[in-house]
Enzyme design. Structure first.
Site, PDB file in Angstrom:
ATOM      1  N   SER A   1       7.403   2.111   2.787  1.00  0.00           N
ATOM      2  CA  SER A   1       7.948   2.845   3.933  1.00  0.00           C
ATOM      3  C   SER A   1       8.075   1.990   5.183  1.00  0.00           C
ATOM      4  O   SER A   1       8.940   2.247   6.025  1.00  0.00           O
ATOM      5  CB  SER A   1       7.065   4.061   4.229  1.00  0.00           C
ATOM      6  OG  SER A   1       5.706   3.674   4.384  1.00  0.00           O
TER       7      SER A   1
ATOM      8  N   HIS B   1       3.411   5.146  11.320  1.00  0.00           N
ATOM      9  CA  HIS B   1       4.474   4.214  10.951  1.00  0.00           C
ATOM     10  C   HIS B   1       5.159   3.702  12.216  1.00  0.00           C
ATOM     11  O   HIS B   1       5.142   4.382  13.248  1.00  0.00           O
ATOM     12  CB  HIS B   1       5.514   4.901  10.063  1.00  0.00           C
ATOM     13  CG  HIS B   1       5.073   5.111   8.655  1.00  0.00           C
ATOM     14  ND1 HIS B   1       4.229   6.129   8.291  1.00  0.00           N
ATOM     15  CD2 HIS B   1       5.347   4.421   7.512  1.00  0.00           C
ATOM     16  CE1 HIS B   1       4.015   6.072   6.979  1.00  0.00           C
ATOM     17  NE2 HIS B   1       4.673   5.035   6.492  1.00  0.00           N
TER      18      HIS B   1
END
Length: 265
Positions: free
Chosen positions: A41, A248
């Site tokens: 990711s 993230h």
């Protein structure tokens, strides 16, 4: 005065010719690059928004560092196969086929999911300090004792499929600025443990990459003060919605953190 003007004019022309040659050479070099972006990711760009319509649950973003690199350099070919949630086995089973003998550049982030990054963060956010430290310890143990063999398999497969490629293995940043500006959220003991886990993970990845003859690109330095609780603009999401984008890099983290590190590697 006239002579001075002529000298300056000649100098300006020389500089212009030099720059023209440089950019022409750069364009020519980029035109020979066949770039494949593998990974999880962090490479797909989860958290950066502007997701590509054909990427589905992989959530590949036009703001991710691989896409930014290809937009800036216009390589001969570009294959973007990084995917949210990918582990080393997913790279071997679903992504490695994008490589071939003509591939000249490969980038990858991998290993965080194998070491249980997502579940560790969930434990640290929702559970006690002792539970968090136990989860971090388990993740570090996995990273040090099991992950090296898995990384070796991935790197060997990359080399076998793309033997002439320059391979850049990018690491993971610290998530938190310890003693930073956050008032709410988890405490500094948990934050320090999570950062320590990132150090362990990056150390394992760096060693395996070096053993394979690949370039390890460390992003921890460039993210300094841009972590959660940092003194400058934050390049990482804290707990957010959608939940899978938590912890993230955001679009700034991809553009100002990962992209320049790849470009300089």
């Amino acid at each position: 005065m006239l002579r001075s003007a002529r000298v300056m004019s000649a100098t300006a022309i020389a500089v212009l010719l030099t720059l023209t040659t440089f950019f022409a050479a750069s364009s020519a070099n980029a035109a020979t690059v066949n770039y494949v972006a593998l990974g999880d990711s962090y490479s797909a760009g989860v958290g950066a928004g502007n997701y590509l319509g054909d990427s589905g649950s992989c959530k590949r973003s036009a703001n991710a560092y691989p896409y930014l690199w290809q937009s800036a350099h216009s390589p001969s070919s570009f294959s973007f196969v990084a995917c949210s949630g990918a582990r080393t086995g997913d790279v071997l089973n679903n992504q490695i086929s994008a490589l071939n003998s003509g591939t000249t550049l490969v980038s990858i982030t991998i290993g965080g999911n194998d070491a249980g990054f997502a579940s560790t963060m969930q434990t640290c956010v929702l559970s006690s300090e002792s539970a968090c430290l136990d989860a971090v310890s388990a993740g570090e143990d996995y990273a040090q004792n099991t992950l090296p063999g898995q990384l070796d398999q991935v790197y060997a497969a990359i080399h076998a499929k793309a033997p002439s490629a320059h391979v850049v293995v990018l690491g993971y940043p610290h998530l938190y600025k310890i003693g930073g500006s956050c008032i709410f959220g988890i405490g500094d003991t948990k934050r320090a443990a999570i950062n320590e886990a990132a150090d362990v993970l990056d150390g394992v990845i760096a060693k395996s990459a070096a053993n394979a003859g690949f370039t390890f690109a460390d992003v921890r330095g460039i993210f300094t003060e841009h972590e959660i609780c940092g003194s400058q603009d934050t390049w990482l999401h804290s707990t957010t919605w959608p939940i899978d984008e938590s912890y993230h890099p955001n679009a700034s983290g991809q553009a100002y953190g990962y992209f320049p590190v790849l470009s300089q590697s």
